[in-house]
Design a protein around this motif. Structure first.
Motif, PDB file in Angstrom:
ATOM      1  N   GLY A  43      55.592  81.268  17.333  1.00 44.67           N
ATOM      2  CA  GLY A  43      56.154  80.618  18.511  1.00 44.67           C
ATOM      3  C   GLY A  43      57.412  79.813  18.245  1.00 44.67           C
ATOM      4  N   TYR A  44      57.882  79.785  16.998  1.00 41.03           N
ATOM      5  CA  TYR A  44      59.087  79.030  16.648  1.00 41.03           C
ATOM      6  C   TYR A  44      59.988  79.934  15.806  1.00 41.03           C
ATOM      7  N   ASP A  45      61.095  80.355  16.337  1.00 42.94           N
ATOM      8  CA  ASP A  45      62.007  81.235  15.613  1.00 42.94           C
ATOM      9  C   ASP A  45      62.618  80.518  14.417  1.00 42.94           C
ATOM     10  N   GLY A  46      62.484  81.125  13.256  1.00 43.77           N
ATOM     11  CA  GLY A  46      63.157  80.633  12.068  1.00 43.77           C
ATOM     12  C   GLY A  46      62.548  79.427  11.398  1.00 43.77           C
ATOM     13  N   ILE A  47      61.386  78.957  11.848  1.00 45.21           N
ATOM     14  CA  ILE A  47      60.744  77.799  11.227  1.00 45.21           C
ATOM     15  C   ILE A  47      59.557  78.283  10.404  1.00 45.21           C
ATOM     16  N   GLY A  53      48.953  70.114  -0.289  1.00 46.42           N
ATOM     17  CA  GLY A  53      47.616  69.554  -0.434  1.00 46.42           C
ATOM     18  C   GLY A  53      46.672  70.178   0.573  1.00 46.42           C
ATOM     19  N   LEU A  54      45.480  69.600   0.679  1.00 41.71           N
ATOM     20  CA  LEU A  54      44.466  70.182   1.560  1.00 41.71           C
ATOM     21  C   LEU A  54      44.794  70.054   3.039  1.00 41.71           C
ATOM     22  N   ASN A  55      45.286  68.894   3.459  1.00 44.81           N
ATOM     23  CA  ASN A  55      45.544  68.667   4.879  1.00 44.81           C
ATOM     24  C   ASN A  55      47.017  68.544   5.230  1.00 44.81           C
ATOM     25  N   GLY A  56      47.871  68.446   4.241  1.00 41.88           N
ATOM     26  CA  GLY A  56      49.290  68.247   4.503  1.00 41.88           C
ATOM     27  C   GLY A  56      50.036  69.554   4.707  1.00 41.88           C
ATOM     28  N   ARG A  57      51.052  69.490   5.536  1.00 44.46           N
ATOM     29  CA  ARG A  57      51.932  70.626   5.768  1.00 44.46           C
ATOM     30  C   ARG A  57      53.368  70.113   5.780  1.00 44.46           C
ATOM     31  N   LEU A  58      54.279  71.005   5.432  1.00 43.27           N
ATOM     32  CA  LEU A  58      55.687  70.688   5.578  1.00 43.27           C
ATOM     33  C   LEU A  58      56.335  71.862   6.280  1.00 43.27           C
ATOM     34  N   THR A  59      57.404  71.585   7.005  1.00 44.28           N
ATOM     35  CA  THR A  59      58.122  72.644   7.699  1.00 44.28           C
ATOM     36  C   THR A  59      59.566  72.656   7.228  1.00 44.28           C
ATOM     37  N   PHE A  60      60.162  73.836   7.347  1.00 41.90           N
ATOM     38  CA  PHE A  60      61.549  73.988   6.947  1.00 41.90           C
ATOM     39  C   PHE A  60      62.152  75.184   7.655  1.00 41.90           C
ATOM     40  N   HIS A  61      63.473  75.249   7.632  1.00 44.03           N
ATOM     41  CA  HIS A  61      64.188  76.423   8.123  1.00 44.03           C
ATOM     42  C   HIS A  61      65.349  76.684   7.176  1.00 44.03           C
ATOM     43  N   LEU A  69      64.671  70.953   4.963  1.00 39.30           N
ATOM     44  CA  LEU A  69      63.353  70.359   5.222  1.00 39.30           C
ATOM     45  C   LEU A  69      63.355  69.727   6.601  1.00 39.30           C
ATOM     46  N   ARG A  70      62.285  69.945   7.353  1.00 39.50           N
ATOM     47  CA  ARG A  70      62.205  69.444   8.718  1.00 39.50           C
ATOM     48  C   ARG A  70      61.250  68.252   8.834  1.00 39.50           C
ATOM     49  N   THR A  71      59.979  68.477   8.547  1.00 40.87           N
ATOM     50  CA  THR A  71      58.994  67.406   8.665  1.00 40.87           C
ATOM     51  C   THR A  71      57.841  67.647   7.703  1.00 40.87           C
ATOM     52  N   ASN A  72      57.014  66.621   7.519  1.00 38.41           N
ATOM     53  CA  ASN A  72      55.800  66.735   6.720  1.00 38.41           C
ATOM     54  C   ASN A  72      54.739  65.855   7.348  1.00 38.41           C
ATOM     55  N   CYS A  73      53.578  66.423   7.572  1.00 37.12           N
ATOM     56  CA  CYS A  73      52.499  65.696   8.222  1.00 37.12           C
ATOM     57  C   CYS A  73      51.209  66.511   8.106  1.00 37.12           C
ATOM     58  N   ARG A  74      50.196  66.077   8.828  1.00 40.84           N
ATOM     59  CA  ARG A  74      48.944  66.835   8.830  1.00 40.84           C
ATOM     60  C   ARG A  74      49.131  68.130   9.630  1.00 40.84           C
ATOM     61  N   HIS A  75      48.244  69.072   9.376  1.00 45.89           N
ATOM     62  CA  HIS A  75      48.373  70.405   9.966  1.00 45.89           C
ATOM     63  C   HIS A  75      48.475  70.366  11.483  1.00 45.89           C
ATOM     64  N   ASP A  76      47.605  69.626  12.144  1.00 46.94           N
ATOM     65  CA  ASP A  76      47.630  69.607  13.606  1.00 46.94           C
ATOM     66  C   ASP A  76      48.908  68.987  14.153  1.00 46.94           C
ATOM     67  N   GLU A  77      49.493  68.036  13.433  1.00 50.69           N
ATOM     68  CA  GLU A  77      50.764  67.439  13.870  1.00 50.69           C
ATOM     69  C   GLU A  77      51.918  68.409  13.716  1.00 50.69           C
ATOM     70  N   VAL A  78      51.894  69.215  12.661  1.00 52.78           N
ATOM     71  CA  VAL A  78      52.934  70.208  12.453  1.00 52.78           C
ATOM     72  C   VAL A  78      52.963  71.201  13.605  1.00 52.78           C
ATOM     73  N   LEU A  79      51.798  71.620  14.044  1.00 47.50           N
ATOM     74  CA  LEU A  79      51.734  72.577  15.144  1.00 47.50           C
ATOM     75  C   LEU A  79      52.306  72.002  16.431  1.00 47.50           C
ATOM     76  N   ALA A  80      52.168  70.707  16.618  1.00 44.92           N
ATOM     77  CA  ALA A  80      52.657  70.063  17.839  1.00 44.92           C
ATOM     78  C   ALA A  80      54.165  69.827  17.806  1.00 44.92           C
ATOM     79  N   SER A  81      54.711  69.556  16.613  1.00 48.05           N
ATOM     80  CA  SER A  81      56.135  69.219  16.520  1.00 48.05           C
ATOM     81  C   SER A  81      56.702  69.622  15.165  1.00 48.05           C
ATOM     82  N   PRO A  82      57.069  70.900  15.030  1.00 44.27           N
ATOM     83  CA  PRO A  82      57.550  71.377  13.728  1.00 44.27           C
ATOM     84  C   PRO A  82      58.942  70.881  13.419  1.00 44.27           C
TER      85      PRO A  82
END
Length: 82
Positions: A43-47, A53-61, A69-82
């Motif tokens: 649902g997000y082009d190019g991201i 870690g177990l619960n952490g995610r990071l996003t980038f493009h 690098l875009r953001t880093n947070c818990r998995h559910d937060e990444v899905l809401a605002s990558p």
């Protein structure tokens, strides 16, 4: 800037996991290192997202050949605002 701001608020153990994920990502941006589980975000082009870690995610493009690098947070937060 968002990435740095969020990283500064993390507990030391979480910052360590994130730093490890960033080293793996620098070595292999496509995420062939198994623990990263890098994949394109639906649902997000190019991201892209990767595990930190177990619960952490990071996003980038990519901006050309540069990984941004875009953001880093818990998995559910990444899905809401990558």
């Amino acid at each position: 800037e968002e990435f740095r701001r969020r990283m500064a608020t993390k507990a030391p153990a979480d910052r360590g996991q994130l730093a490890k994920a960033l080293r793996y990502l620098a070595d292999d941006p496509r995420g062939h290192q198994g623990s990263l589980q890098t994949k394109k975000m639906q649902g997000y082009d190019g991201i892209w997202e990767a595990r930190a870690g177990l619960n952490g995610r990071l996003t980038f493009h990519y901006d050309g050949d540069v990984l941004v690098l875009r953001t880093n947070c818990r998995h559910d937060e990444v899905l809401a605002s990558p």
